[in-house]
Design a protein around this motif. Structure first.
Motif, short mmCIF file in Angstrom:
data_model
loop_
_atom_site.label_atom_id
_atom_site.label_comp_id
_atom_site.label_asym_id
_atom_site.label_seq_id
_atom_site.Cartn_x
_atom_site.Cartn_y
_atom_site.Cartn_z
N MET A 1 0.78 -1.05 0.06
CA MET A 1 -0.04 -0.13 0.23
C MET A 1 0.89 1.34 -0.09
O MET A 1 0.37 2.17 -0.71
N GLY A 2 1.99 1.11 0.65
CA GLY A 2 2.80 2.46 0.90
C GLY A 2 3.45 2.73 -0.77
O GLY A 2 3.71 3.89 -0.89
N LEU A 3 3.80 1.45 -1.52
CA LEU A 3 4.26 1.75 -2.70
C LEU A 3 3.32 2.13 -3.49
O LEU A 3 3.53 2.96 -4.81
N VAL A 4 2.25 1.68 -3.54
CA VAL A 4 0.99 2.36 -4.27
C VAL A 4 0.87 3.73 -3.96
O VAL A 4 0.64 4.76 -5.09
N ALA A 5 0.85 4.12 -2.89
CA ALA A 5 0.63 5.78 -2.36
C ALA A 5 1.86 6.54 -3.13
O ALA A 5 1.64 7.48 -3.41
N ALA A 6 2.89 5.88 -3.13
CA ALA A 6 4.22 6.69 -3.59
C ALA A 6 4.09 6.50 -5.46
O ALA A 6 5.25 6.88 -5.82
N GLY A 7 3.20 5.89 -5.92
CA GLY A 7 2.98 5.89 -7.54
C GLY A 7 3.70 4.65 -8.16
O GLY A 7 4.14 5.02 -9.46
N GLN A 8 4.19 3.85 -7.29
CA GLN A 8 5.06 2.90 -7.80
C GLN A 8 4.40 1.66 -8.56
O GLN A 8 5.03 0.31 -8.73
N GLY A 9 3.24 1.72 -8.61
CA GLY A 9 2.18 0.66 -9.11
C GLY A 9 0.78 0.38 -8.46
O GLY A 9 0.60 1.43 -7.75
N ILE A 10 0.27 -0.59 -8.96
CA ILE A 10 -1.36 -0.87 -8.55
C ILE A 10 -1.23 -2.12 -7.55
O ILE A 10 -0.13 -3.01 -7.64
N SER A 11 -2.14 -2.41 -6.75
CA SER A 11 -2.24 -3.53 -5.82
C SER A 11 -3.70 -4.03 -5.81
O SER A 11 -4.42 -3.26 -5.94
N ILE A 12 -3.86 -5.29 -5.97
CA ILE A 12 -5.09 -6.00 -5.83
C ILE A 12 -5.28 -6.45 -4.28
O ILE A 12 -4.62 -7.46 -3.96
N VAL A 13 -6.48 -5.88 -3.66
CA VAL A 13 -6.38 -6.42 -2.30
C VAL A 13 -7.86 -6.62 -2.11
O VAL A 13 -8.62 -6.20 -2.67
N PRO A 14 -8.32 -7.27 -0.64
CA PRO A 14 -9.50 -7.58 -0.29
C PRO A 14 -10.11 -6.15 0.05
O PRO A 14 -9.67 -5.09 0.34
N GLU A 15 -11.49 -5.96 -0.19
CA GLU A 15 -12.08 -4.58 -0.26
C GLU A 15 -12.30 -4.19 1.30
O GLU A 15 -12.23 -2.96 1.66
N SER A 16 -12.08 -5.05 2.24
CA SER A 16 -12.02 -4.67 3.64
C SER A 16 -10.64 -3.89 4.00
O SER A 16 -10.68 -3.01 4.91
N VAL A 17 -9.67 -3.59 3.10
CA VAL A 17 -8.23 -3.24 3.25
C VAL A 17 -8.86 -1.67 3.24
O VAL A 17 -7.99 -0.73 3.44
N GLN A 18 -10.07 -1.34 2.40
CA GLN A 18 -10.35 0.30 2.27
C GLN A 18 -10.61 0.94 3.58
O GLN A 18 -10.19 2.08 3.69
N ALA A 19 -10.44 -0.11 4.64
CA ALA A 19 -10.60 0.59 6.07
C ALA A 19 -9.22 1.19 6.48
O ALA A 19 -9.35 1.92 7.55
N MET A 20 -8.21 1.15 5.80
CA MET A 20 -6.95 1.58 6.16
C MET A 20 -7.05 3.13 6.01
O MET A 20 -6.37 3.92 6.61
#
Length: 304
Positions: A230-249
């Protein structure tokens, strides 16, 4: 044939020497030699080549060794699991994969602890594969995981199938939109998968989804854990596929889009030792279904 025959034979086969095997087993060499002789007489075949230096196994001996090792391992697993089930103090050790902590697991554990304050509950973050090992070794009593695998010592209950979503940087070309994405929308994107080890893991589940959909992902980068992804996604280094519950972060630099593909689901599994019906597990499963009912989460109820 007795278990000691298997233990003695495995020690001799692994040490390739009667003297070292006897030292490892803490017995004298003559009794060990007699036990090996007795084992060969019971089987009616030679297991060790006579007079070989260093000691060598016959073809039958190699076959016997290959089957003796897993039998001894099963006996050790059975011992550990039975000791855990038979403990007098009321404890409940729960293994969980990180993503379930962003879903309903905290509510489930809180509900259980409120109703059963006499039970000492502990939580242990570990992958699904690590949970299976910990169950067999008696270190935990139940695991909340995501990976489907087969082990005759473990029973798995599929609690529900959780939808997967795509995590993207907010300014990404796919970050905006009300409709769901398809796997084909992601083929030119750097895909961050986790965990890097041990495998198989959720990473393999994501890659298998692409394979089942006949879609080849873009560059795949393996990272150690969910938080790093998730940190790398936030830094614009790629995308990630995660369970929908992770949106609670609620990460301010990550946007989420639903995946509409038919394979875009991840199971949540409740894993216990086979035939373990202790009240602690029964009550925990009851708490799971109560929370799901209250939240309107689709599920199929099973009994232990």
């Amino acid at each position: 044939m007795e278990l000691r025959h298997l233990r003695y034979f495995v020690a001799v086969a692994e040490e390739r020497n009667f003297t070292r095997a006897a030292e490892r087993l803490h017995i004298a060499q003559p009794p060990l030699s007699r036990q090996m002789q007795q084992l060969e007489e019971m089987l009616g075949v030679a297991l060790i080549e006579k007079g070989s230096r260093p000691l060598r196994l016959t073809e039958a001996g190699t076959f016997f060794l290959a089957h003796a090792r897993p039998l001894l391992a099963q006996v050790q697993d059975l011992k550990a699991m039975t000791q855990r089930v038979g403990k007098l103090e009321r404890t409940l050790a729960i293994g969980f994969v990180a993503s379930t902590l962003y879903g309903d697991l905290p509510d489930i554990v809180h509900r259980y602890c409120e109703r059963h304050p006499e039970v000492n509950v502990t939580l242990h973050e570990m992958t699904t594969i690590e949970q299976i090992k910990a169950l067999k070794e008696g270190h935990i009593d139940v695991g909340f995981g995501r990976l489907k695998s087969e082990d005759p010592s473990i029973r798995r209950i599929v609690l529900r199938e959780e939808r997967l979503v795509v995590a993207l940087p907010p300014g990404h070309r796919l970050a905006e939109g009300k409709d769901g994405l398809r796997l084909t929308d992601l083929i030119h994107e750097t895909l961050l998968v986790y965990p890097k080890a041990p495998r198989p893991s959720f990473a393999d589940q994501v890659l298998a989804m692409f394979s089942e959909g006949n879609v080849t992902p873009g560059p795949v980068v393996e990272v150690r854990e969910l938080q790093i992804s998730m940190g790398l996604v936030a830094a614009g280094q790629g995308i990630s596929i995660v369970p929908e519950s992770v949106q609670a972060m609620h990460h301010r630099n990550v946007a989420y889009r639903k995946l509409d593909d038919k394979h875009a689901f991840s199971p949540i599994l409740f894993s216990v030792r086979h035939m373990d019906h202790t009240p602690e597990l029964e009550n925990l499963l009851t708490a799971v279904y109560e929370i799901y009912d209250e939240l309107g989460i689709a599920h199929i109820k099973e009994n232990l």
